[in-house]
Design a protein around this motif. Sequence first.
Motif, PDB file in Angstrom:
ATOM      1  N   GLN A  68       0.866  -1.180   0.000  1.00 16.57           N
ATOM      2  CA  GLN A  68       0.000   0.000   0.000  1.00 16.57           C
ATOM      3  C   GLN A  68       0.894   1.219   0.000  1.00 16.57           C
ATOM      4  O   GLN A  68       1.864   1.293   0.760  1.00 16.57           O
ATOM      5  N   PHE A  69       0.563   2.150  -0.835  1.00 20.13           N
ATOM      6  CA  PHE A  69       1.374   3.349  -1.021  1.00 20.13           C
ATOM      7  C   PHE A  69       0.931   4.464  -0.065  1.00 20.13           C
ATOM      8  O   PHE A  69      -0.147   4.376   0.528  1.00 20.13           O
ATOM      9  N   PRO A  70       1.760   5.527   0.069  1.00 20.38           N
ATOM     10  CA  PRO A  70       1.394   6.622   0.990  1.00 20.38           C
ATOM     11  C   PRO A  70       0.049   7.259   0.669  1.00 20.38           C
ATOM     12  O   PRO A  70      -0.602   7.817   1.561  1.00 20.38           O
ATOM     13  N   ASN A  71      -0.392   7.216  -0.601  1.00 22.73           N
ATOM     14  CA  ASN A  71      -1.714   7.779  -0.932  1.00 22.73           C
ATOM     15  C   ASN A  71      -2.835   6.758  -0.726  1.00 22.73           C
ATOM     16  O   ASN A  71      -3.971   6.996  -1.133  1.00 22.73           O
ATOM     17  N   TYR A  72      -2.520   5.618  -0.117  1.00 29.28           N
ATOM     18  CA  TYR A  72      -3.440   4.531   0.248  1.00 29.28           C
ATOM     19  C   TYR A  72      -3.856   3.651  -0.927  1.00 29.28           C
ATOM     20  O   TYR A  72      -4.572   2.670  -0.711  1.00 29.28           O
ATOM     21  N   SER A  73      -3.406   3.942  -2.128  1.00 29.44           N
ATOM     22  CA  SER A  73      -3.650   3.016  -3.218  1.00 29.44           C
ATOM     23  C   SER A  73      -2.833   1.750  -2.977  1.00 29.44           C
ATOM     24  O   SER A  73      -1.917   1.729  -2.137  1.00 29.44           O
ATOM     25  N   SER A  74      -3.174   0.703  -3.709  1.00 29.34           N
ATOM     26  CA  SER A  74      -2.550  -0.590  -3.414  1.00 29.34           C
ATOM     27  C   SER A  74      -2.279  -1.356  -4.699  1.00 29.34           C
ATOM     28  O   SER A  74      -2.938  -1.152  -5.722  1.00 29.34           O
ATOM     29  N   GLU A  75      -1.286  -2.213  -4.621  1.00 31.08           N
ATOM     30  CA  GLU A  75      -0.953  -3.144  -5.697  1.00 31.08           C
ATOM     31  C   GLU A  75      -1.014  -4.557  -5.178  1.00 31.08           C
ATOM     32  O   GLU A  75      -0.611  -4.823  -4.035  1.00 31.08           O
TER      33      GLU A  75
END
Lengths: 114, 110
Positions: A68-75
Amino acid sequence: EAGVTQSPTHLIKTRGQQATLRCSPISGHTSVYWYQQALGLGLQFLLWYDEGEERNRGNFPPRFSGRQFPNYSSELNVNALELEDSALYLCASSHQGAPGSPLHFGNGTRLTVT
Amino acid sequence: GIQVEQSPPDLILQEGANSTLRCNFSDSVNNLQWFHQNPWGQLINLFYIPSGTKQNGRLSATTVATERYSLLYISSSQTTDSGVYFCAVVRAGGYQKVTFGTGTKLQVIP
Protein backbone atom coordinates in the motif's frame (compact mmCIF):
# COMPACT_ATOMS: atom_id res chain seq x y z
CA GLU A 1 -17.43 11.03 -4.91
CA ALA A 2 -15.44 8.52 -6.94
CA GLY A 3 -15.77 4.90 -5.92
CA VAL A 4 -13.07 2.27 -5.64
CA THR A 5 -11.26 1.95 -8.96
CA GLN A 6 -9.35 -1.07 -10.18
CA SER A 7 -7.09 -1.54 -13.17
CA PRO A 8 -6.80 -3.18 -15.53
CA THR A 9 -10.30 -4.51 -16.11
CA HIS A 10 -8.98 -7.61 -17.84
CA LEU A 11 -5.52 -9.16 -17.82
CA ILE A 12 -4.28 -12.14 -19.80
CA LYS A 13 -0.98 -13.78 -18.84
CA THR A 14 0.78 -17.06 -19.47
CA ARG A 15 1.94 -19.55 -16.87
CA GLY A 16 5.07 -18.47 -15.04
CA GLN A 17 4.61 -14.75 -15.70
CA GLN A 18 3.91 -12.08 -13.12
CA ALA A 19 0.72 -10.06 -12.82
CA THR A 20 0.27 -6.65 -11.16
CA LEU A 21 -3.19 -5.43 -10.24
CA ARG A 22 -3.94 -1.94 -8.96
CA CYS A 23 -6.58 -0.44 -6.70
CA SER A 24 -7.42 3.13 -5.68
CA PRO A 25 -9.63 3.43 -2.60
CA ILE A 26 -12.39 5.93 -1.97
CA SER A 27 -10.97 9.26 -0.88
CA GLY A 28 -10.50 9.28 2.90
CA HIS A 29 -10.39 5.49 3.20
CA THR A 30 -7.17 4.10 4.63
CA SER A 31 -7.89 0.37 4.48
CA VAL A 32 -7.67 -1.76 1.34
CA TYR A 33 -8.70 -5.39 1.06
CA TRP A 34 -8.03 -7.88 -1.72
CA TYR A 35 -10.22 -10.88 -2.48
CA GLN A 36 -9.99 -13.68 -5.04
CA GLN A 37 -13.11 -15.13 -6.60
CA ALA A 38 -12.60 -18.15 -8.80
CA LEU A 39 -15.34 -18.87 -11.35
CA GLY A 40 -18.58 -19.89 -9.67
CA LEU A 41 -17.10 -19.76 -6.19
CA GLY A 42 -17.20 -17.44 -3.19
CA LEU A 43 -14.82 -14.68 -2.18
CA GLN A 44 -11.57 -15.75 -0.59
CA PHE A 45 -9.74 -13.18 1.56
CA LEU A 46 -6.23 -12.45 0.29
CA LEU A 47 -4.76 -9.39 2.01
CA TRP A 48 -5.66 -6.40 4.15
CA TYR A 49 -3.60 -3.20 4.24
CA ASP A 50 -4.10 -0.22 6.48
CA GLU A 51 -1.95 2.89 6.85
CA GLY A 52 0.70 1.33 4.61
CA GLU A 53 1.07 -1.87 6.63
CA GLU A 54 -0.07 -5.41 5.94
CA ARG A 55 -2.54 -6.17 8.77
CA ASN A 56 -3.77 -9.61 7.84
CA ARG A 57 -3.25 -12.27 5.22
CA GLY A 58 -5.40 -15.10 3.96
CA ASN A 59 -4.34 -18.66 3.29
CA PHE A 60 -2.46 -18.02 0.04
CA PRO A 61 1.13 -18.87 -0.95
CA PRO A 62 3.89 -16.22 -0.68
CA ARG A 63 3.85 -15.61 -4.44
CA PHE A 64 0.75 -13.52 -3.71
CA SER A 65 2.03 -10.25 -2.30
CA GLY A 66 1.21 -6.59 -2.33
CA ARG A 67 1.78 -3.21 -0.89
CA GLN A 68 0.00 0.00 0.00
CA PHE A 69 1.37 3.35 -1.02
CA PRO A 70 1.39 6.62 0.99
CA ASN A 71 -1.71 7.78 -0.93
CA TYR A 72 -3.44 4.53 0.25
CA SER A 73 -3.65 3.02 -3.22
CA SER A 74 -2.55 -0.59 -3.41
CA GLU A 75 -0.95 -3.14 -5.70
CA LEU A 76 -1.44 -6.89 -5.73
CA ASN A 77 1.37 -8.89 -7.30
CA VAL A 78 1.10 -12.52 -8.28
CA ASN A 79 4.38 -14.18 -9.22
CA ALA A 80 4.96 -17.44 -11.08
CA LEU A 81 1.38 -17.53 -12.32
CA GLU A 82 -0.45 -20.84 -12.35
CA LEU A 83 -3.55 -21.79 -14.30
CA GLU A 84 -5.62 -21.90 -11.10
CA ASP A 85 -4.84 -18.24 -10.44
CA SER A 86 -7.40 -17.40 -13.11
CA ALA A 87 -10.11 -15.53 -11.22
CA LEU A 88 -11.83 -12.24 -10.56
CA TYR A 89 -9.74 -10.18 -8.15
CA LEU A 90 -11.77 -7.71 -6.14
CA CYS A 91 -10.49 -4.79 -4.13
CA ALA A 92 -12.45 -3.05 -1.38
CA SER A 93 -11.79 -0.06 0.81
CA SER A 94 -13.11 1.14 4.14
CA HIS A 95 -12.60 3.92 6.62
CA GLN A 96 -10.73 2.49 9.55
CA GLY A 97 -11.84 5.18 11.99
CA ALA A 98 -14.11 2.83 13.92
CA PRO A 99 -14.49 -0.93 14.06
CA GLY A 100 -16.95 -2.34 11.60
CA SER A 101 -16.94 0.39 8.98
CA PRO A 102 -18.57 -0.88 5.76
CA LEU A 103 -16.66 -2.12 2.74
CA HIS A 104 -17.00 -0.62 -0.71
CA PHE A 105 -15.90 -2.73 -3.68
CA GLY A 106 -14.39 -1.92 -7.04
CA ASN A 107 -15.49 -3.64 -10.24
CA GLY A 108 -12.63 -6.11 -10.19
CA THR A 109 -9.83 -7.30 -12.44
CA ARG A 110 -10.47 -10.49 -14.36
CA LEU A 111 -7.17 -12.37 -14.63
CA THR A 112 -6.85 -15.18 -17.14
CA VAL A 113 -3.78 -17.41 -17.08
CA THR A 114 -3.19 -19.53 -20.18
CA GLY B 1 -12.16 -18.31 12.56
CA ILE B 2 -15.76 -17.25 12.27
CA GLN B 3 -18.03 -19.42 10.13
CA VAL B 4 -20.67 -17.82 7.92
CA GLU B 5 -23.32 -19.95 6.28
CA GLN B 6 -26.06 -18.82 3.93
CA SER B 7 -29.24 -20.52 2.92
CA PRO B 8 -30.63 -21.55 0.58
CA PRO B 9 -27.63 -22.00 -1.73
CA ASP B 10 -29.83 -21.71 -4.83
CA LEU B 11 -33.23 -20.16 -5.36
CA ILE B 12 -35.44 -19.84 -8.43
CA LEU B 13 -38.35 -17.41 -8.25
CA GLN B 14 -41.13 -16.36 -10.54
CA GLU B 15 -41.11 -12.63 -11.16
CA GLY B 16 -43.26 -10.91 -8.55
CA ALA B 17 -42.65 -13.48 -5.82
CA ASN B 18 -41.18 -12.74 -2.40
CA SER B 19 -38.20 -14.45 -0.79
CA THR B 20 -36.14 -14.60 2.39
CA LEU B 21 -32.41 -15.27 2.43
CA ARG B 22 -30.66 -16.23 5.64
CA CYS B 23 -27.14 -15.71 6.97
CA ASN B 24 -25.96 -17.54 10.11
CA PHE B 25 -22.67 -16.71 11.80
CA SER B 26 -20.81 -18.52 14.53
CA ASP B 27 -19.50 -15.64 16.67
CA SER B 28 -20.33 -12.10 17.74
CA VAL B 29 -19.90 -9.51 15.02
CA ASN B 30 -19.54 -5.75 14.85
CA ASN B 31 -20.08 -5.49 11.11
CA LEU B 32 -22.51 -7.26 8.83
CA GLN B 33 -23.14 -6.31 5.24
CA TRP B 34 -25.32 -7.71 2.48
CA PHE B 35 -24.06 -7.54 -1.09
CA HIS B 36 -25.56 -8.35 -4.47
CA GLN B 37 -23.15 -9.61 -7.11
CA ASN B 38 -24.60 -9.06 -10.56
CA PRO B 39 -23.87 -11.31 -13.56
CA TRP B 40 -20.96 -9.03 -14.53
CA GLY B 41 -19.24 -9.64 -11.20
CA GLN B 42 -19.91 -6.24 -9.63
CA LEU B 43 -20.52 -6.32 -5.88
CA ILE B 44 -23.20 -3.85 -4.90
CA ASN B 45 -23.65 -2.73 -1.28
CA LEU B 46 -27.19 -3.44 -0.17
CA PHE B 47 -27.14 -2.96 3.58
CA TYR B 48 -24.71 -2.28 6.39
CA ILE B 49 -26.63 -3.84 9.27
CA PRO B 50 -24.76 -5.15 12.33
CA SER B 51 -28.07 -5.07 14.21
CA GLY B 52 -31.67 -4.00 13.78
CA THR B 53 -33.81 -3.59 10.69
CA LYS B 54 -33.40 -1.48 7.57
CA GLN B 55 -35.46 -1.05 4.44
CA ASN B 56 -34.57 0.20 0.99
CA GLY B 57 -37.39 -0.01 -1.53
CA ARG B 58 -38.32 -3.64 -2.17
CA LEU B 59 -35.45 -4.89 -0.03
CA SER B 60 -35.21 -5.04 3.72
CA ALA B 61 -32.85 -6.69 6.17
CA THR B 62 -32.93 -7.69 9.80
CA THR B 63 -30.02 -8.74 11.97
CA VAL B 64 -30.56 -10.38 15.35
CA ALA B 65 -27.05 -10.14 16.70
CA THR B 66 -27.78 -11.98 19.95
CA GLU B 67 -29.00 -15.01 17.98
CA ARG B 68 -26.29 -14.70 15.32
CA TYR B 69 -28.32 -14.46 12.17
CA SER B 70 -29.43 -11.98 9.56
CA LEU B 71 -32.26 -12.11 7.04
CA LEU B 72 -32.59 -10.38 3.68
CA TYR B 73 -36.12 -9.97 2.33
CA ILE B 74 -36.81 -9.40 -1.34
CA SER B 75 -40.38 -8.49 -2.21
CA SER B 76 -41.99 -8.36 -5.66
CA SER B 77 -38.85 -9.80 -7.24
CA GLN B 78 -37.70 -8.63 -10.66
CA THR B 79 -35.40 -10.26 -13.20
CA THR B 80 -32.76 -7.64 -12.36
CA ASP B 81 -32.61 -9.11 -8.84
CA SER B 82 -30.90 -12.19 -10.30
CA GLY B 83 -27.34 -12.82 -9.18
CA VAL B 84 -25.58 -13.96 -6.04
CA TYR B 85 -26.29 -12.50 -2.63
CA PHE B 86 -23.50 -12.52 -0.07
CA CYS B 87 -23.43 -11.59 3.56
CA ALA B 88 -20.09 -10.55 5.03
CA VAL B 89 -19.16 -10.17 8.67
CA VAL B 90 -16.37 -8.87 10.89
CA ARG B 91 -15.88 -10.75 14.15
CA ALA B 92 -16.17 -8.50 17.19
CA GLY B 93 -13.03 -7.89 19.18
CA GLY B 94 -10.52 -9.00 16.60
CA TYR B 95 -8.76 -7.69 13.55
CA GLN B 96 -11.04 -6.19 10.94
CA LYS B 97 -10.93 -9.28 8.74
CA VAL B 98 -14.08 -9.53 6.67
CA THR B 99 -15.40 -13.04 6.15
CA PHE B 100 -17.88 -13.74 3.37
CA GLY B 101 -20.66 -16.27 3.48
CA THR B 102 -21.12 -18.98 0.90
CA GLY B 103 -23.70 -17.00 -1.05
CA THR B 104 -27.24 -17.56 -2.33
CA LYS B 105 -27.61 -17.75 -6.10
CA LEU B 106 -30.95 -16.25 -7.09
CA GLN B 107 -32.57 -16.58 -10.49
CA VAL B 108 -35.76 -14.65 -11.17
CA ILE B 109 -37.63 -15.88 -14.21
CA PRO B 110 -40.25 -13.87 -16.13
